[in-house]
Design a protein around this motif. Structure first.
Motif, mmCIF file in Angstrom:
data_model
loop_
_atom_site.group_PDB
_atom_site.id
_atom_site.type_symbol
_atom_site.label_atom_id
_atom_site.label_comp_id
_atom_site.label_asym_id
_atom_site.label_seq_id
_atom_site.Cartn_x
_atom_site.Cartn_y
_atom_site.Cartn_z
ATOM 1 N N LYS A 164 -56.204 136.833 -49.176
ATOM 2 C CA LYS A 164 -55.398 137.464 -48.122
ATOM 3 C C LYS A 164 -54.513 136.483 -47.366
ATOM 4 O O LYS A 164 -54.115 136.718 -46.223
ATOM 5 C CB LYS A 164 -56.285 138.233 -47.136
ATOM 6 N N ARG A 165 -54.253 135.347 -47.992
ATOM 7 C CA ARG A 165 -53.300 134.384 -47.443
ATOM 8 C C ARG A 165 -52.399 133.953 -48.584
ATOM 9 O O ARG A 165 -52.766 134.083 -49.743
ATOM 10 C CB ARG A 165 -54.042 133.175 -46.868
ATOM 11 N N LEU A 166 -51.222 133.439 -48.245
ATOM 12 C CA LEU A 166 -50.290 133.065 -49.305
ATOM 13 C C LEU A 166 -50.078 131.556 -49.353
ATOM 14 O O LEU A 166 -49.791 130.923 -48.342
ATOM 15 C CB LEU A 166 -48.942 133.760 -49.099
ATOM 16 N N THR A 167 -50.216 131.024 -50.558
ATOM 17 C CA THR A 167 -49.825 129.635 -50.786
ATOM 18 C C THR A 167 -48.379 129.636 -51.257
ATOM 19 O O THR A 167 -47.839 130.684 -51.626
ATOM 20 C CB THR A 167 -50.684 129.002 -51.899
ATOM 21 N N LEU A 168 -47.773 128.441 -51.282
ATOM 22 C CA LEU A 168 -46.402 128.352 -51.760
ATOM 23 C C LEU A 168 -46.257 128.890 -53.191
ATOM 24 O O LEU A 168 -45.368 129.708 -53.450
ATOM 25 C CB LEU A 168 -45.896 126.908 -51.643
ATOM 26 N N PRO A 169 -47.135 128.449 -54.140
ATOM 27 C CA PRO A 169 -46.978 129.007 -55.501
ATOM 28 C C PRO A 169 -47.083 130.533 -55.529
ATOM 29 O O PRO A 169 -46.361 131.185 -56.294
ATOM 30 C CB PRO A 169 -48.143 128.385 -56.278
ATOM 31 N N GLU A 170 -47.923 131.110 -54.698
ATOM 32 C CA GLU A 170 -48.014 132.573 -54.682
ATOM 33 C C GLU A 170 -46.710 133.178 -54.166
ATOM 34 O O GLU A 170 -46.237 134.192 -54.677
ATOM 35 C CB GLU A 170 -49.191 133.034 -53.806
ATOM 36 N N PHE A 171 -46.147 132.539 -53.151
ATOM 37 C CA PHE A 171 -44.938 133.094 -52.535
ATOM 38 C C PHE A 171 -43.721 132.974 -53.444
ATOM 39 O O PHE A 171 -42.811 133.795 -53.378
ATOM 40 C CB PHE A 171 -44.662 132.404 -51.192
ATOM 41 N N ILE A 172 -43.699 131.933 -54.296
ATOM 42 C CA ILE A 172 -42.502 131.763 -55.139
ATOM 43 C C ILE A 172 -42.705 132.181 -56.587
ATOM 44 O O ILE A 172 -41.868 131.907 -57.430
ATOM 45 C CB ILE A 172 -41.975 130.306 -55.104
ATOM 46 N N SER A 173 -43.827 132.845 -56.878
ATOM 47 C CA SER A 173 -44.015 133.331 -58.254
ATOM 48 C C SER A 173 -42.939 134.343 -58.594
ATOM 49 O O SER A 173 -42.611 135.205 -57.791
ATOM 50 C CB SER A 173 -45.373 134.004 -58.403
ATOM 51 N N LEU A 174 -42.435 134.214 -59.791
ATOM 52 C CA LEU A 174 -41.409 135.157 -60.223
ATOM 53 C C LEU A 174 -42.030 136.309 -60.981
ATOM 54 O O LEU A 174 -43.032 136.139 -61.652
ATOM 55 C CB LEU A 174 -40.429 134.451 -61.161
ATOM 56 N N PRO A 175 -41.399 137.462 -60.882
ATOM 57 C CA PRO A 175 -41.839 138.564 -61.724
ATOM 58 C C PRO A 175 -41.754 138.129 -63.193
ATOM 59 O O PRO A 175 -40.810 137.441 -63.573
ATOM 60 C CB PRO A 175 -40.816 139.670 -61.442
#
Ligand SMILES: [Ca+2]
Ligand SMILES: [Ca+2]
Ligand SMILES: [Ca+2]
Ligand SMILES: [Ca+2]
Length: 348
Positions: free
Chosen positions: A237-248
């Motif tokens: 339930k928190r976002l890391t940078l890799p999670e935030f910038i993952s591409l579809p």
């Protein structure tokens, strides 16, 4: 199709505007349609003016223009004649520059952004009045989930009378999976927008926060939860940078797409590191994201003001002069004036 169309013609304004896309020649009611044109009022919009993320978690790329122009934005889009746009821009500049020193300071821009955000809010309130009338045709001030569901399915091409009959008799509706999923999500939002005590009837105010989560703290919170749920890969339930910038998956096919993806990643990384992650610990919590998403937050407005100034501040005095705004007019207004500005300069 003809009989279906006849039934459709008898629906309210709302369905009308949706159907005008499908049947451009039918059901013409020009005066009111122009106000509704091309929008899907029945559904909460993906894009919210003045809000930093789209509902699907994408960055709002039009934010600078929305915050700088407010309701003027449509006038800039409709009439892109450089001479007139330049005049409009000069007019806006003098309004933002409250102390009349021919420079826009960060404070002046912050104040302006707050005013423009308020304009977007008022616009949504006005539009909502119209949408609410369409889903509440008997005018008793409340719309039930079933009433809404019927209107929604009618907009998807279902026969409104049949659906209404079936719902009344508790019969099974044959709805395809995709529509059902949309409907389930909408129902979750409906519950959220329904202030206690829950009766599943929405008032005009509740319907506004159903369509526009930025108008209610609770709904903003819910929208943030949805975004985190969609982007969070490890379920903490928190976002890391890799999670935030993952591409579809499967978006990169050629060099051009690769470049677009690179820009996308770069912009998101910057936003994550420099703005959203307020305490800079590399993690974006729900609280941080909610702060960031709140359009009425003055601190956000000041940040945004500084960012806007930084983009165009060629002489590095941390303020914006008219020349700088004209030169970067595409960033501020969406339409280019640069060549024109230079020509005018040379003429005089
Ligand atoms: Ca000033
Ligand atoms: Ca996570
Ligand atoms: Ca953090
Ligand atoms: Ca400057």
């Amino acid at each position: 199709m003809q009989s279906g169309r006849a039934v459709l013609c008898s629906l309210g304004w709302l369905s009308l505007s949706l159907l005008s896309l499908l049947f451009p020649a039918g059901c013409a009611r020009p005066a009111n349609l122009s106000a509704l044109r091309g929008r899907e009022e029945l559904l909460p919009p993906e894009h919210l003016n003045g809000v930093r993320l789209e509902r699907d978690g994408h960055l709002n790329r039009e934010l600078p223009q929305e915050l700088f122009l407010g309701r003027e934005r449509e006038r800039f889009e409709e009439d892109s004649q450089p001479r007139r746009n330049r005049r409009k821009l000069v007019g806006i500049f003098s309004k933002v520059d409250r102390n009349n020193d021919q420079k826009i300071s960060a404070k002046e821009m912050q104040r302006w952004i707050m005013e423009k955000t308020e304009e977007h809010f008022q616009e949504a309130v006005q539009e909502n009045k119209m949408h609410f009338r369409a889903v509440d045709p008997d005018g008793d001030g409340h719309v039930s989930w079933d009433e809404y569901k019927i209107k929604f399915l009618a907009s998807k091409g279902f026969n409104e009378k049949e659906i209404a009959e079936k719902i009344k008799n508790n019969e099974e509706l044959k709805i395809d999976e995709e529509t059902q999923e949309v409907l389930d999500n909408l129902k979750d939002r409906w519950y959220q927008a329904d202030n206690p005590p829950p009766d599943l009837l929405l008032s005009e105010q509740e319907f506004l926060s159903f369509l526009h989560p930025e108008h209610s703290r609770g709904m903003l919170h819910f929208m943030v939860q949805e975004i985190v749920r969609d982007l969070d890969q490890d379920g903490d339930k928190r976002l890391t940078l890799p999670e935030f910038i993952s591409l579809p998956v499967g978006t990169v096919e050629n060099q051009q797409a690769q470049d677009v993806d690179d820009d996308w990643v770069r912009d998101r990384r910057k936003e994550f590191q420099e703005v959203i992650d307020a305490n800079r610990d590399g993690i974006v919590t729900m609280e941080e994201l909610e702060e960031y998403m709140d359009p009425m937050n003055e601190h956000n407005a000041l940040n945004e003001a500084r960012q806007m100034i930084a983009v165009a501040d060629e002489n590095q005095d941390h303020q914006l002069e008219l020349e700088e705004i004209l030169k970067y007019s595409e960033y501020f207004t969406g339409s280019k004036l640069m060549d024109y500005a230079r020509n005018v300069h040379e003429e005089f």
